[in-house]
Design a protein around this motif. Structure first.
Motif, short mmCIF file in Angstrom:
data_model
loop_
_atom_site.label_atom_id
_atom_site.label_comp_id
_atom_site.label_asym_id
_atom_site.label_seq_id
_atom_site.Cartn_x
_atom_site.Cartn_y
_atom_site.Cartn_z
N ASN A 28 -8.83 -4.45 11.17
CA ASN A 28 -9.53 -3.28 12.19
C ASN A 28 -8.37 -2.41 12.45
N HIS A 29 -7.08 -2.32 12.05
CA HIS A 29 -6.06 -1.68 12.41
C HIS A 29 -5.90 -0.72 11.31
N PRO A 30 -5.59 0.70 11.55
CA PRO A 30 -5.25 1.54 10.55
C PRO A 30 -4.20 1.27 9.62
N LEU A 31 -3.18 0.63 10.15
CA LEU A 31 -1.78 0.30 9.84
C LEU A 31 -2.11 -1.01 8.92
N GLY A 32 -3.14 -1.77 9.23
CA GLY A 32 -3.27 -3.08 8.73
C GLY A 32 -2.92 -3.14 7.12
N PRO A 33 -3.77 -2.50 6.26
CA PRO A 33 -3.49 -2.55 4.99
C PRO A 33 -1.79 -2.41 4.52
N LEU A 34 -1.19 -1.55 5.13
CA LEU A 34 0.08 -1.32 4.66
C LEU A 34 0.94 -2.49 5.12
N VAL A 35 0.79 -3.05 6.30
CA VAL A 35 1.52 -4.32 6.88
C VAL A 35 1.25 -5.25 5.93
N GLY A 36 -0.18 -5.68 5.79
CA GLY A 36 -0.51 -6.56 5.08
C GLY A 36 -0.09 -6.80 3.59
N VAL A 37 0.00 -5.57 2.92
CA VAL A 37 0.31 -5.54 1.41
C VAL A 37 2.05 -5.67 1.44
N THR A 38 2.76 -5.21 2.40
CA THR A 38 4.03 -5.14 2.51
C THR A 38 4.31 -6.74 2.64
N VAL A 39 3.80 -7.36 3.53
CA VAL A 39 4.01 -8.89 3.85
C VAL A 39 3.94 -9.61 2.80
N SER A 40 2.56 -9.42 2.15
CA SER A 40 2.29 -10.48 1.23
C SER A 40 2.90 -10.09 -0.01
N THR A 41 3.26 -8.73 -0.43
CA THR A 41 4.13 -8.66 -1.75
C THR A 41 5.62 -9.25 -1.51
N ILE A 42 6.35 -8.91 -0.26
CA ILE A 42 7.56 -9.35 -0.18
C ILE A 42 7.73 -11.02 -0.18
N LEU A 43 6.68 -11.68 0.54
CA LEU A 43 6.59 -12.82 0.60
C LEU A 43 6.50 -13.78 -0.84
N GLU A 44 5.53 -13.03 -1.71
CA GLU A 44 5.25 -13.59 -3.00
C GLU A 44 6.57 -13.33 -3.81
N ARG A 45 7.18 -12.21 -3.65
CA ARG A 45 8.30 -11.97 -4.65
C ARG A 45 9.53 -12.90 -4.22
N TYR A 46 9.77 -13.06 -2.88
CA TYR A 46 10.88 -13.65 -2.27
C TYR A 46 10.82 -15.34 -2.39
N ILE A 47 9.49 -15.72 -2.01
CA ILE A 47 9.48 -17.14 -2.20
C ILE A 47 9.55 -17.63 -3.66
N GLU A 48 8.81 -17.10 -4.33
CA GLU A 48 8.48 -17.56 -5.56
C GLU A 48 9.72 -18.15 -6.42
N PRO A 49 10.92 -17.39 -6.44
CA PRO A 49 12.19 -17.82 -7.11
C PRO A 49 12.56 -19.09 -6.55
#
Lengths: 330, 451
Positions: A265-286
């Motif tokens: 419901n927030h206009p910045l939601g997609p940007l924040v969501g993509v940023t967090v999930s991308t960073i999580l994915e990339r840094y936790i995986e190794p």
């Protein structure tokens, strides 16, 4: 001396804030690592995809899994026309922009008649069709092999190759992102956007007021397909490859997780969501083989603790509200 | 409803955890460290292939004492999920984030194709393709920095096609396989060899991967059994086990012969298949029962280097090594030899390193001797294998060997004409041999045959 801030004061503060954020984003390529730059580029074009999803979900209450298929349709149009048919530069891109809205216009005639769960199911079925076509019609799509050598964008004699010219490519994606973000906000606040929002709350009442509910939803669907398609073009050019797997479950899951994590419901939601999930994915995986469990737990925590996503959670914090007031945001 | 304070504490922990994990991923080791990313599927139906590949690499590094040319080596496992765009994403991440010096992998077919395109932009970066088998990777789309001490589906199956026609006399075959690029490539090679040796028809049945119930396909095979000589199983992993069991449950074994392409009777699947698998024929460039071959088929050196690897592997991991394990092992050994040839100076001698990789001596490879051709692909033995029981265990044993097979198989004198042929796909080449030339190649549009 503390006095109540004037409107003018707050206006200045906001301007300075925008300036700082803008400067950070624009200067990003000069201080971030190559990896960070590639990551930011990805974040911006994936945000456009998630934005097209939250647009439908937030305003119309329509959970459309077909967005990923539109992402794929533009990618495949681009790949088939430029690689397999050998059509020179601007035309495949132009057709790739209009292909998803056209598909949405045809498919929407069926899909828009239903809402809620049936709509989710029908868009899932559409995704399955798109995936099946990509996978099995191998004379057209190369099937599982995918289309691999997507040519580079060359605008006015300047080439935008993601690998060799990452900075240029970043700016290209950034410009497209800013335009899309601005357009999306304009649409959201237009009378059309408000009417679309109203269809979620009570479509029968809206119908009674004389609004063409079907047409509103229909056009919103087409617009969302346009955005997803733009994201698909950038994504395909960036990766240099499009294949059936990239338009199916993994991407759908990513889109859903990012949308919910950030807040629908927030206009910045997609940007924040993509940023967090991308960073999580990339840094936790190794760090661990079981990174999916970690991501899953974080996702679970979000659902349990912040049902409106990160942005929705932050919005209700008193400190954040104070900051917002200090800047004079509504 | 949870107390608000707890909510905040929870989110803070998450946030701190995120911050802590950030530098940990970025932290690079010592300066003289050689970083090698090993890419392969670690989730999904092919996860076992990725795991085996990594074990092989680990074993090789262990034998080298953890060092190459005096420099410590760090291996980085990366999950490419058998997904072509995921492979590109993960390879780019490893290169940009971890600043790796070389890549081993990927394993799946489509990933290899997307990686070789990606590799164009990094011409100095050595990439050793581990198990990925589409021939284009080292043929039509070859890159100097992409080498494959592995195999192509065509290389192995060409001779299987030849073998079943010449030695078994089977001229009409039903092929059943999973519907993705790897089995397509396998079928491609088989049809070429089959048609070039006088075969008549290959009827192709493709089923989606992860199919559990094969009754509809098996009923079809039963209705066709009278007109065909044998069924070729072109399926791998758990699908192969299910298909094999159902084939016998349907009683089809009494009506038609069964044999397999490369992965159908993989060493990992044999214990589950049971004694029914005894006598099954398949072909590959790797065979886990090399030591049981008839005397005189291989020199002592070949058998010794095989047994040394097999024993070391079994001592470490407790099971017979499968093909991807050997491939991973060989990749790291090849890289280590090339790095030693340039004295460990991989930062400044990038061109020399690539040359050394192309020239590295692998005549003592466990699978049998091989060299890399001009395109960076292995020229090696291809074994026709039969499942036999030795010491109470089912193993594939070589019954015939075709030596020094290049990726062009028998078209080695007509490379250009061969490369003008379309790439392997779901529909190409056609299963009907009458549509192909006598040498197994497709005719040009004007109807003439490539010579």
């Amino acid at each position: 001396m503390s006095s109540t801030p004037t409107k003018e004061n707050q206006g200045h503060r906001r301007k300075i804030l925008y300036l700082i954020v803008g400067l950070i984003i624009i200067s990003l390529p000069f201080w971030i690592s190559r990896f960070g730059l590639a990551l930011s580029t990805q974040i911006f074009f994936l945000t456009i995809l998630v934005m097209s999803f939250t647009f439908m979900a937030r305003h119309g209450g329509l959970v459309s899994l077909a967005q990923v298929s539109f992402f794929g349709i533009s990618g495949y149009t681009l790949g088939i026309l430029s690689v397999k048919a050998g059509i020179p530069f601007p035309y495949p891109y132009l057709l790739a922009i209009i292909a998803p809205p056209i598909t949405a216009a045809i498919f929407g005639l069926i899909a828009i008649r239903v809402s809620a769960i049936p709509f989710l199911m029908i868009t899932l079925a559409f995704g399955e069709i798109a995936y099946g076509t990509a996978r099995h019609w191998s004379s057209l799509t190369n099937g599982d092999n995918g289309i691999n050598n997507i040519p580079d964008i060359i605008l006015f004699g300047v080439s935008f190759i993601a690998a060799k010219e990452p900075i240029r490519f970043y700016y290209l994606v950034l410009i497209v992102f800013v335009i899309c973000f601005w357009l999306m906000n304009k649409i959201n606040h237009s009378s059309f956007g408000l009417a679309f929002l109203a269809t979620k709350q009570s479509s029968s009442r809206l119908e009674a007021l004389g609004y063409p509910v079907f047409m509103i939803k229909y056009f919103a669907f087409i617009i969302s397909a346009l955005f997803a398609g733009i994201s698909g073009i950038l994504g395909t050019t960036f990766e240099g490859t499009i294949n059936p797997d990239s338009i199916w479950f993994g991407t759908i899951m990513f889109m859903l997780i990012a949308a919910i994590l950030g807040g629908v419901n927030h206009p910045l939601g997609p940007l924040v969501g993509v940023t967090v999930s991308t960073i999580l994915e990339r840094y936790i995986e190794p760090l661990t083989d079981h990174y999916r469990i970690v991501v899953g737990i974080i996702f679970l925590c979000t659902i349990l603790l912040a049902r409106q996503g990160i942005m929705g959670f932050l919005e209700t914090r008193p400190i954040i509200q104070r900051v917002r007031r200090w800047f004079g945001f509504e | 409803m949870m107390d608000r304070r707890w909510k905040i504490i929870f989110l803070c922990i998450m946030f701190v955890g995120l911050l802590v994990s950030l530098p940990a991923g970025v932290l690079a080791g010592a300066n003289d460290e050689i970083r090698i990313a090993v890419g392969g599927p670690h989730t999904g139906f092919a996860a076992e292939f990725g795991a085996e590949e990594f074990r092989g690499v680990e074993l090789a590094l262990q034998e080298l004492g953890g060092k190459i040319a005096g420099r410590p080596v760090k291996l980085m496992k990366t999950d490419t999920k058998c997904d072509a765009s995921e492979a590109v994403k993960k390879f780019r991440d490893s290169l940009l984030r971890d600043k790796v010096h070389a890549f081993i992998g990927p394993v799946c077919g489509s990933s290899g194709l997307s990686i070789v395109e990606w590799a164009k932009d990094y011409p100095d970066l050595p990439i050793l393709i581990a198990y990925s088998a589409p021939e284009d990777v080292t043929m039509r789309k070859r890159q100097y920095n992409v080498l494959r001490p592995g195999w192509t589906g065509t290389q192995d199956n060409y001779y299987l096609g030849k073998y079943v026609v010449q030695e078994k006399g089977w001229k009409k075959i039903i092929m059943i396989g999973q519907d993705y690029s790897f089995p397509w490539g396998q079928t491609h090679g088989f049809i070429r060899g089959f048609c070039a040796s006088g075969g008549k028809k290959v009827y192709k049945i493709y089923h989606p991967p992860n199919t559990e119930d094969y009754s509809s396909y098996l009923l079809k095979i039963r209705s066709m059994a009278k007109d065909y000589d044998a069924v070729a199983m072109n399926t791998a992993g758990s699908d192969a086990v299910a298909l094999f069991k159902q084939f016998f449950e349907f009683g089809l074994d009494k009506q038609i012969k069964l044999f397999g392409f490369t992965n159908a009777f993989d060493s990992t699947a044999l214990p589950t298949l049971g004694d029914k698998a005894i006598g099954m024929i398949s072909a590959m460039h790797y065979v886990e029962g090399l030591e049981y071959a008839k005397k005189g088929m291989f020199s002592k050196k070949v058998i010794d280097s095989w047994l040394r690897f097999k024993k070391a592997y079994m001592a470490e991991y407790g099971h017979v090594p499968s093909c991807p394990a050997e491939q991973g092992y060989v990749c790291l050994m090849l890289y280590a030899r090339a790095v030693e040839a340039v004295g460990g100076d991989i930062e400044n001698k990038k061109g020399e390193l690539l040359d050394a990789l192309h020239k590295a001596d692998m005549t003592d490879a466990p699978r049998g001797p091989f060299v890399l051709d001009d395109f960076g692909h292995a020229t090696q033995n291809v074994y026709i294998r039969e499942v036999q029981k030795h010491d109470g265990q089912l193993v594939n044993v070589p019954i015939k060997v075709y030596r020094d097979v290049t990726q062009f198989t028998e078209y080695v004198k007509m490379k250009e004409a061969y490369m003008r042929q379309p790439s392997a796909s779901r529909d190409y080449p056609p299963g009907d041999c009458s549509k192909l030339c006598a040498n197994g190649l497709g005719p040009y549009p004007d109807g003439k045959c490539p010579k």
